[in-house]
Design a protein around this motif. Structure first.
Motif, PDB file in Angstrom:
ATOM      1  N   ILE A 255     -20.222  28.903 -44.174  1.00 45.31           N
ATOM      2  CA  ILE A 255     -20.062  30.360 -44.199  1.00 45.31           C
ATOM      3  C   ILE A 255     -21.460  30.974 -44.061  1.00 45.31           C
ATOM      4  O   ILE A 255     -22.468  30.255 -44.054  1.00 45.31           O
ATOM      5  N   GLY A 256     -21.520  32.295 -43.988  1.00 45.44           N
ATOM      6  CA  GLY A 256     -22.819  32.948 -43.886  1.00 45.44           C
ATOM      7  C   GLY A 256     -23.309  33.410 -45.243  1.00 45.44           C
ATOM      8  O   GLY A 256     -22.506  33.583 -46.169  1.00 45.44           O
ATOM      9  N   PRO A 257     -24.634  33.632 -45.407  1.00 44.49           N
ATOM     10  CA  PRO A 257     -25.159  34.034 -46.721  1.00 44.49           C
ATOM     11  C   PRO A 257     -24.596  35.365 -47.206  1.00 44.49           C
ATOM     12  O   PRO A 257     -24.450  35.575 -48.401  1.00 44.49           O
ATOM     13  N   THR A 258     -24.227  36.245 -46.276  1.00 40.87           N
ATOM     14  CA  THR A 258     -23.712  37.546 -46.711  1.00 40.87           C
ATOM     15  C   THR A 258     -22.279  37.439 -47.252  1.00 40.87           C
ATOM     16  O   THR A 258     -21.758  38.392 -47.821  1.00 40.87           O
ATOM     17  N   ASP A 259     -21.641  36.280 -47.079  1.00 36.19           N
ATOM     18  CA  ASP A 259     -20.299  36.099 -47.648  1.00 36.19           C
ATOM     19  C   ASP A 259     -20.361  35.824 -49.152  1.00 36.19           C
ATOM     20  O   ASP A 259     -19.337  35.851 -49.825  1.00 36.19           O
ATOM     21  N   ILE A 260     -21.555  35.489 -49.637  1.00 36.86           N
ATOM     22  CA  ILE A 260     -21.676  35.131 -51.063  1.00 36.86           C
ATOM     23  C   ILE A 260     -22.026  36.374 -51.876  1.00 36.86           C
ATOM     24  O   ILE A 260     -22.993  37.066 -51.572  1.00 36.86           O
ATOM     25  N   GLN A 261     -21.222  36.631 -52.918  1.00 33.38           N
ATOM     26  CA  GLN A 261     -21.481  37.832 -53.725  1.00 33.38           C
ATOM     27  C   GLN A 261     -22.280  37.542 -54.987  1.00 33.38           C
ATOM     28  O   GLN A 261     -23.067  38.358 -55.410  1.00 33.38           O
ATOM     29  N   ARG A 262     -22.050  36.386 -55.598  1.00 31.87           N
ATOM     30  CA  ARG A 262     -22.703  36.140 -56.884  1.00 31.87           C
ATOM     31  C   ARG A 262     -23.148  34.685 -56.955  1.00 31.87           C
ATOM     32  O   ARG A 262     -22.474  33.792 -56.449  1.00 31.87           O
ATOM     33  N   VAL A 263     -24.295  34.484 -57.619  1.00 32.63           N
ATOM     34  CA  VAL A 263     -24.763  33.119 -57.853  1.00 32.63           C
ATOM     35  C   VAL A 263     -24.989  32.968 -59.360  1.00 32.63           C
ATOM     36  O   VAL A 263     -25.797  33.685 -59.950  1.00 32.63           O
ATOM     37  N   VAL A 264     -24.230  32.062 -59.958  1.00 28.44           N
ATOM     38  CA  VAL A 264     -24.315  31.840 -61.402  1.00 28.44           C
ATOM     39  C   VAL A 264     -25.139  30.579 -61.647  1.00 28.44           C
ATOM     40  O   VAL A 264     -24.808  29.512 -61.134  1.00 28.44           O
ATOM     41  N   GLY A 265     -26.204  30.715 -62.407  1.00 23.74           N
ATOM     42  CA  GLY A 265     -27.052  29.564 -62.717  1.00 23.74           C
ATOM     43  C   GLY A 265     -26.659  28.975 -64.055  1.00 23.74           C
ATOM     44  O   GLY A 265     -26.567  29.686 -65.057  1.00 23.74           O
ATOM     45  N   VAL A 266     -26.396  27.672 -64.077  1.00 20.90           N
ATOM     46  CA  VAL A 266     -26.046  27.004 -65.339  1.00 20.90           C
ATOM     47  C   VAL A 266     -27.323  26.400 -65.923  1.00 20.90           C
ATOM     48  O   VAL A 266     -28.055  25.674 -65.226  1.00 20.90           O
ATOM     49  N   PHE A 267     -27.583  26.751 -67.165  1.00 21.88           N
ATOM     50  CA  PHE A 267     -28.775  26.259 -67.873  1.00 21.88           C
ATOM     51  C   PHE A 267     -28.346  25.702 -69.216  1.00 21.88           C
ATOM     52  O   PHE A 267     -27.537  26.323 -69.918  1.00 21.88           O
ATOM     53  N   LYS A 268     -28.932  24.559 -69.593  1.00 22.49           N
ATOM     54  CA  LYS A 268     -28.746  24.102 -70.964  1.00 22.49           C
ATOM     55  C   LYS A 268     -29.580  24.973 -71.882  1.00 22.49           C
ATOM     56  O   LYS A 268     -30.587  25.551 -71.437  1.00 22.49           O
ATOM     57  N   SER A 269     -29.259  24.960 -73.167  1.00 24.85           N
ATOM     58  CA  SER A 269     -30.042  25.736 -74.137  1.00 24.85           C
ATOM     59  C   SER A 269     -31.369  25.048 -74.442  1.00 24.85           C
ATOM     60  O   SER A 269     -32.179  25.562 -75.191  1.00 24.85           O
ATOM     61  N   TYR A 270     -31.531  23.860 -73.872  1.00 31.41           N
ATOM     62  CA  TYR A 270     -32.819  23.153 -73.921  1.00 31.41           C
ATOM     63  C   TYR A 270     -32.941  22.521 -72.543  1.00 31.41           C
ATOM     64  O   TYR A 270     -32.412  23.103 -71.588  1.00 31.41           O
ATOM     65  N   CYS A 271     -33.666  21.427 -72.362  1.00 29.32           N
ATOM     66  CA  CYS A 271     -33.818  20.835 -71.019  1.00 29.32           C
ATOM     67  C   CYS A 271     -33.580  19.342 -71.069  1.00 29.32           C
ATOM     68  O   CYS A 271     -33.916  18.697 -72.067  1.00 29.32           O
ATOM     69  N   THR A 272     -33.042  18.801 -69.975  1.00 26.17           N
ATOM     70  CA  THR A 272     -33.028  17.342 -69.829  1.00 26.17           C
ATOM     71  C   THR A 272     -33.413  16.983 -68.402  1.00 26.17           C
ATOM     72  O   THR A 272     -33.353  17.821 -67.493  1.00 26.17           O
TER      73      THR A 272
END
Ligand code: GDP
Ligand code: IMO
Ligand code: MG
Length: 434
Positions: A255-272
């Motif tokens: 698809i094209g980039p303009t078809d995307i409305q939202r990008v949700v980033g998943v983050f841990k509350s710490y890091c691994t």
């Protein structure tokens, strides 16, 4: 209706599968857009606990179409095993669609992955050994074999011969390894083609038509943005565009980039992090052991889903995370494993780096610089109360709310979803994403 991308914000294993399983409730189509079976996504819902490597996490809803996009590197034997494993547990896989444009992981990719890692010695990447890097190398070198080729022996035979001939020259000439036999590989892949043929289709139409009909589409990322070939901690990265930049997601399903409305980033509350490479906030003390072994008695500690390796552990790195928020163009954050911090008297967040006596707030490009920087921490009080049963933001302990607010400030992005346990219902929805 929106197309929403779910992307890992750190070094992978942030809980993307868990978030996609939750959000998929409203979607019509769920599509994986990158990587291969180096990914391992854990889903815990009313059907049980599942570990998916290639099949999208929407598969537990029988009415959803689940797409494996052209951007995915597909090991057909692994995919068939996964499909059969799901079917054996009563999961309907009839609405799974595999892109005819996806690249195939071949036996020589796995051999080359292992030989290359061994030859790097102390500077090995720590790959999953699933052949993903060499598969993407062949894709870019225009020597790859695609899913569509499985369906036509007159395409498959010459392409396999060409690709294997080159691989065998590298295996024997560069690494002194044993050449791989064509006939047994061909038989296996011919058979895979027959068994996978009901699933194979041109997926662009599936995704685009659902979008045009006004249905929700969810694009499921794999790995984490800091493993991204362009923006990650190169060379300690994976060989695809796991992240996001919504461009990566768009290209991986057609698809094209303009078809995307939202990008949700998943983050841990710490890091691994699993595998080698820089990790500025890495911990080697009791805190690391406590966080790693949280839930270990239920098989839910911080151990790799795909390889079983212990994950390296560190505090949340807001410098790296803000960098990831920016290059992903994130519209919202999903913060996972908040409950893992429930018993921590104090919680640290890295807010800056010290480099040669100076404070920097940007994420350095050189891994040698990242190895040298010292994290600067802000310390917040813990909440010392279980959060696993909490379902609204206001019911979270005040210290947990303060932690989340600080994360939003430092990452410059709102937290729309908070996960307080591995099960589907263990979530606090602050703002509905769909
Ligand atoms: P993915 O690769 O990003 O899908 O993540 P993985 O499945 O590899 O690793 C995430 C792990 O955390 C899995 O074992 C999940 O079941 C678990 N998990 C996800 N969200 C939560 C949460 O909020 N709390 C706890 N305790 N576990 C979680
Ligand atoms: P999910 O989707 C965590 C890491 C490997 C290694 C590097 C390169 O479950 O978050 P590769 O086999 O891709 O060539 O290895 O990338 N890696 C992951 N780490 N989660 C993943 O996927 C990963 N996929 C690859 O450990 O450091
Ligand atoms: Mg994982």
């Amino acid at each position: 209706m929106p197309i929403v991308v779910v992307v890992g914000g750190q070094w992978g294993d942030e809980g993307k599968g868990r978030i996609v399983d939750l959000l998929a409730r409203k979607a019509k189509v769920v599509a994986r857009y990158s990587a291969g079976n180096n990914a391992g996504h854990t889903i815990v819902n009313e059907r049980g606990e599942f570990k998916l490597n290639l099949v999208p996490a929407g598969i537990f809803y029988p009415e959803k179409t689940c797409v494996i996009g052209n951007g995915v590197a597909v090991d057909p034997g692994v995919l068939l095993g996964e499909i059969e494993g799901l079917q054996a547990k009563g999961i309907d896989t009839s609405k799974l669609v595999l892109s005819d444009r996806a690249q195939l992981v071949m036996p020589w990719h796995i051999a080359l992955d292992k030989l290359d890692e061994a030859s790097r010695g102390a500077t090995a990447i720590g790959t999953t050994g699933k052949g993903i890097g060499p598969c993407f190398v062949d894709k870019v070198a225009r020597r790859g074999i695609r899913v569509a080729d499985l369906l036509r022996p007159e395409d498959l035979i010459p392409r396999m011969k060409n690709s294997l001939d080159y691989a065998n020259r590298v295996i024997t000439g560069v690494y002194g390894g044993e050449p791989i036999d064509f006939d047994s590989c061909y038989q296996a892949y011919h058979d895979y083609g027959l068994r996978l043929s009901p699933y194979i289709a041109d997926v662009q139409g599936v995704v685009f038509d659902a979008h045009r009909r006004g249905e929700y589409v969810l694009l499921e990322g794999a790995q984490g943005s800091l493993l991204d070939l362009d923006h990650g901690t190169y060379p300690y990265v994976t060989s695809s565009v796991p992240s996001s930049s919504s461009g990566g997601a768009a290209i991986g399903v057609g698809i094209g980039p303009t078809d995307i409305q939202r990008v949700v980033g998943v983050f841990k509350s710490y890091c691994t992090r699993v595998g080698n490479g820089p990790f500025p906030t890495e911990l080697f003390d009791d805190v690391a052991a406590t966080l790693r072994d949280h839930g270990k008695e239920f098989g839910r500690g911080e151990y790799g889903t795909t390889t079983g390796r212990p994950r390296r552990i560190g505090w949340l790195d807001a410098v790296a995370a803000r960098y990831s928020v920016r290059f992903n163009g994130l519209s919202a954050l999903a913060l996972t494993r908040l409950d893992v911090l429930d018993n921590m008297p104090t919680i640290k967040i890295c807010t800056g780096y010290e480099l040669d006596g100076k404070i920097i707030s940007s994420f350095p490009s050189r891994e040698s610089t990242l190895e040298r920087i010292k994290p600067i921490y802000e310390e917040l009080p813990g909440w010392m109360t279980p959060t696993t049963e909490v379902r609204t933001f206001d019911d979270l302990p005040p210290q947990a709310r303060a932690f989340i607010k600080r994360v939003e400030e430092l990452l410059e992005c709102p937290v729309d979803l908070i996960s307080v346990g591995p099960s589907r219902e263990q979530a606090v929805i602050v703002n509905p994403i769909f």
